[in-house]
Design an enzyme around this catalytic site. Structure first.
Site, PDB file in Angstrom:
ATOM      1  N   ASN A   1       0.860  -1.185   0.000  1.00 42.73           N
ATOM      2  CA  ASN A   1       0.000   0.000   0.000  1.00 42.73           C
ATOM      3  C   ASN A   1       0.899   1.238   0.000  1.00 42.73           C
ATOM      4  OD1 ASN A   1      -1.432   2.269   1.035  1.00 42.73           O
ATOM      5  ND2 ASN A   1      -3.060   0.922   1.724  1.00 42.73           N
TER       6      ASN A   1
ATOM      7  N   ASP B   1       0.027   4.466  -0.158  1.00 41.85           N
ATOM      8  CA  ASP B   1      -0.653   5.724   0.203  1.00 41.85           C
ATOM      9  C   ASP B   1       0.256   6.731   0.903  1.00 41.85           C
ATOM     10  OD1 ASP B   1      -2.959   4.616  -0.760  1.00 41.85           O
ATOM     11  OD2 ASP B   1      -3.836   4.192   1.205  1.00 41.85           O
ATOM     12  N   HIS B   2       1.130   6.214   1.787  1.00 38.40           N
ATOM     13  CA  HIS B   2       1.890   7.173   2.598  1.00 38.40           C
ATOM     14  C   HIS B   2       3.033   7.843   1.837  1.00 38.40           C
ATOM     15  CE1 HIS B   2      -0.747   6.680   5.775  1.00 38.40           C
ATOM     16  NE2 HIS B   2      -0.317   5.512   6.226  1.00 38.40           N
TER      17      HIS B   2
ATOM     18  N   ARG C   1       3.240  18.883   1.773  1.00 39.70           N
ATOM     19  CA  ARG C   1       3.713  20.148   1.201  1.00 39.70           C
ATOM     20  C   ARG C   1       2.909  20.555  -0.032  1.00 39.70           C
ATOM     21  NH1 ARG C   1       8.865  22.223   2.284  1.00 39.70           N
ATOM     22  NH2 ARG C   1       9.202  21.983   4.512  1.00 39.70           N
TER      23      ARG C   1
ATOM     24  N   HIS D   1      -5.617   3.549  -1.483  1.00 42.54           N
ATOM     25  CA  HIS D   1      -6.945   3.897  -0.965  1.00 42.54           C
ATOM     26  C   HIS D   1      -7.283   5.307  -1.438  1.00 42.54           C
ATOM     27  CE1 HIS D   1      -9.653   4.080   2.915  1.00 42.54           C
ATOM     28  NE2 HIS D   1     -10.280   4.496   1.827  1.00 42.54           N
TER      29      HIS D   1
ATOM     30  N   ARG E   1      -9.372   7.986  -0.759  1.00 42.16           N
ATOM     31  CA  ARG E   1     -10.303   8.394   0.296  1.00 42.16           C
ATOM     32  C   ARG E   1     -11.186   9.524  -0.190  1.00 42.16           C
ATOM     33  NH1 ARG E   1      -8.879   6.500   5.662  1.00 42.16           N
ATOM     34  NH2 ARG E   1     -10.620   7.817   6.262  1.00 42.16           N
TER      35      ARG E   1
ATOM     36  N   ARG F   1      -7.009  12.763   1.252  1.00 37.75           N
ATOM     37  CA  ARG F   1      -5.912  13.219   2.111  1.00 37.75           C
ATOM     38  C   ARG F   1      -4.544  12.763   1.616  1.00 37.75           C
ATOM     39  NH1 ARG F   1      -6.981   9.790   7.613  1.00 37.75           N
ATOM     40  NH2 ARG F   1      -9.024  10.742   7.391  1.00 37.75           N
ATOM     41  N   HIS F   2      -4.514  11.677   0.839  1.00 36.02           N
ATOM     42  CA  HIS F   2      -3.206  11.277   0.276  1.00 36.02           C
ATOM     43  C   HIS F   2      -3.320  11.036  -1.234  1.00 36.02           C
ATOM     44  CE1 HIS F   2      -5.016   7.486   1.461  1.00 36.02           C
ATOM     45  NE2 HIS F   2      -4.611   7.540   2.709  1.00 36.02           N
TER      46      HIS F   2
ATOM     47  N   GLU G   1      -8.690   0.452  -2.716  1.00 39.46           N
ATOM     48  CA  GLU G   1      -9.627   0.458  -1.600  1.00 39.46           C
ATOM     49  C   GLU G   1     -10.480   1.715  -1.705  1.00 39.46           C
ATOM     50  OE1 GLU G   1      -7.057   0.689   1.727  1.00 39.46           O
ATOM     51  OE2 GLU G   1      -6.224  -1.296   1.412  1.00 39.46           O
TER      52      GLU G   1
ATOM     53  N   THR H   1      -6.980   6.362  10.438  1.00 38.61           N
ATOM     54  CA  THR H   1      -6.890   5.331   9.400  1.00 38.61           C
ATOM     55  C   THR H   1      -8.155   4.482   9.510  1.00 38.61           C
ATOM     56  OG1 THR H   1      -5.560   3.491   8.550  1.00 38.61           O
ATOM     57  CG2 THR H   1      -5.540   3.797  10.932  1.00 38.61           C
ATOM     58  N   THR H   2      -8.338   3.554   8.567  1.00 39.22           N
ATOM     59  CA  THR H   2      -9.518   2.693   8.616  1.00 39.22           C
ATOM     60  C   THR H   2      -9.568   2.008   9.985  1.00 39.22           C
ATOM     61  OG1 THR H   2      -9.019   2.277   6.297  1.00 39.22           O
ATOM     62  CG2 THR H   2     -10.759   0.948   7.273  1.00 39.22           C
TER      63      THR H   2
ATOM     64  N   GLU I   1     -10.976  -9.417   2.647  1.00 41.62           N
ATOM     65  CA  GLU I   1      -9.730  -9.069   3.325  1.00 41.62           C
ATOM     66  C   GLU I   1     -10.058  -8.985   4.809  1.00 41.62           C
ATOM     67  OE1 GLU I   1      -7.604  -5.613   1.942  1.00 41.62           O
ATOM     68  OE2 GLU I   1      -6.478  -5.474   3.824  1.00 41.62           O
TER      69      GLU I   1
ATOM     70  N   HIS J   1      -3.932  -4.627   7.697  1.00 44.02           N
ATOM     71  CA  HIS J   1      -4.074  -3.520   8.639  1.00 44.02           C
ATOM     72  C   HIS J   1      -3.215  -3.745   9.879  1.00 44.02           C
ATOM     73  CE1 HIS J   1      -5.480   0.175  10.187  1.00 44.02           C
ATOM     74  NE2 HIS J   1      -6.121   0.368   9.052  1.00 44.02           N
ATOM     75  N   GLY J   2      -2.242  -2.867  10.018  1.00 43.22           N
ATOM     76  CA  GLY J   2      -1.383  -2.896  11.199  1.00 43.22           C
ATOM     77  C   GLY J   2      -0.346  -4.005  11.188  1.00 43.22           C
TER      78      GLY J   2
ATOM     79  N   GLY K   1       0.992  -1.419   4.342  1.00 44.03           N
ATOM     80  CA  GLY K   1       1.433  -0.094   3.939  1.00 44.03           C
ATOM     81  C   GLY K   1       2.347   0.573   4.925  1.00 44.03           C
ATOM     82  N   HIS K   2       1.787   1.037   6.039  1.00 43.76           N
ATOM     83  CA  HIS K   2       2.503   1.936   6.939  1.00 43.76           C
ATOM     84  C   HIS K   2       3.879   1.413   7.346  1.00 43.76           C
ATOM     85  CE1 HIS K   2       3.583   3.843  10.772  1.00 43.76           C
ATOM     86  NE2 HIS K   2       3.117   4.924  10.175  1.00 43.76           N
TER      87      HIS K   2
END
Ligand code: PXP
Length: 248
Positions: free
Chosen positions: A7, A9-10, A18, A43, A45, A49-50, A70, A100-101, A151, A200-201, A222-223
């Site tokens: 993922n 996204d980040h 920025r 994702h 959203r 936001r990203h 997603e 986050t979700t 998932e 997730h996580g 992702g994260h």
């Protein structure tokens, strides 16, 4: 072989901090693929936001492995997905102020809206997955919709394993019970003929017991990968996660 979708996204989160044009999530997707990732997850959203709409269009053109998008089960998102046509859409719950979700979809409580989105996406030739908690009732509801994939949300497992500020992974009875819950849910889904993914996580530290569940064939992470990539580079961060998944 168990698959890793990264993922990205980040990467876009850093860019949006920025409101500039770097780093580019599409470049990140290419690096992930070259490092051996089996797919890219992103994702879109509702609050953008990203990831932005233009990222999605570019990702669709560039990703050569597998693109999993997603999104919430809204008319706006279904319309975008029907135009972009990713390989898979995973429907997720979305709450505007959430960091986050926060958990899986309640398929039973939102049956009408989810079914409407699933039918519309499927009519456009898109495979549909549902992000749900490892709950047998939710899996049975998903099975009735004949979705391609579920998932399973591992947020609770991850939360039990690690606390902010510490890299120590706990091993408690509660964690063992959550692993059993995920295992049971995976079996029920697989027996219903549904592909099973998890996410997730998940981290390098806590992935082991989840990766060893036979029925789970795909991981969306992702994260943790993007965070590690800031220190060791994205190529190495992806390779380390693939090794962690496949070493079980
Ligand atoms: N799967 C789903 C459905 C998600 O919403 C997310 C977060 O966007 C992930 C997987 C990845 O979670 P994490 O960033 O904690 O690895």
């Amino acid at each position: 072989m168990k698959r890793l979708n990264v993922n990205i996204d980040h990467i876009a989160t850093i860019r949006q901090a920025r409101r500039t044009n770097e780093p580019n999530p599409v470049s990140a997707a290419v690096i992930c693929e070259l490092a051996g990732a089996d797919g890219i997850t992103t994702h879109l959203r509702s609050d953008r936001r990203h990831i932005q709409d233009y990222d999605l269009i570019a990702l669709k053109q560039v990703v050569v492995t597998h693109l999993n998008v997603e999104m919430a089960a809204t008319d706006e998102m279904v319309e975008i997905a029907s135009r972009v046509k990713p390989d898979v859409v995973t429907l997720v719950p979305e709450r505007p102020q959430e960091v986050t979700t926060e958990g899986g979809l309640d398929v039973i409580a939102n049956l009408k809206d989810i079914k409407k989105a699933v039918d519309a996406l499927r009519a456009n030739g898109i495979f549909v997955g549902l992000f749900i908690d490892p709950d047998i009732k939710q899996i049975r509801a998903a099975a009735k919709m004949k979705v391609f994939q579920v998932e399973l949300c591992t947020a609770n497992y991850a939360h039990l394993c690690e606390s902010p500020g510490s890299a120590t992974v706990r091993n408690t009875k509660e964690i063992q019970a959550e692993i059993e819950r995920i295992k049971k849910a995976s079996k029920v889904a697989a027996n219903a003929g549904i592909n099973v993914a998890a996410g997730h996580g998940l981290t390098y530290r806590n992935i082991g017991p989840i990766a060893s569940i036979q029925e789970i064939q795909e991981f969306n992470i992702g994260h943790n990968i993007i965070a590690r990539s800031a220190l060791v580079g994205l190529d190495q961060a992806v390779r380390e996660m693939i090794a962690a998944i496949r070493s079980t």
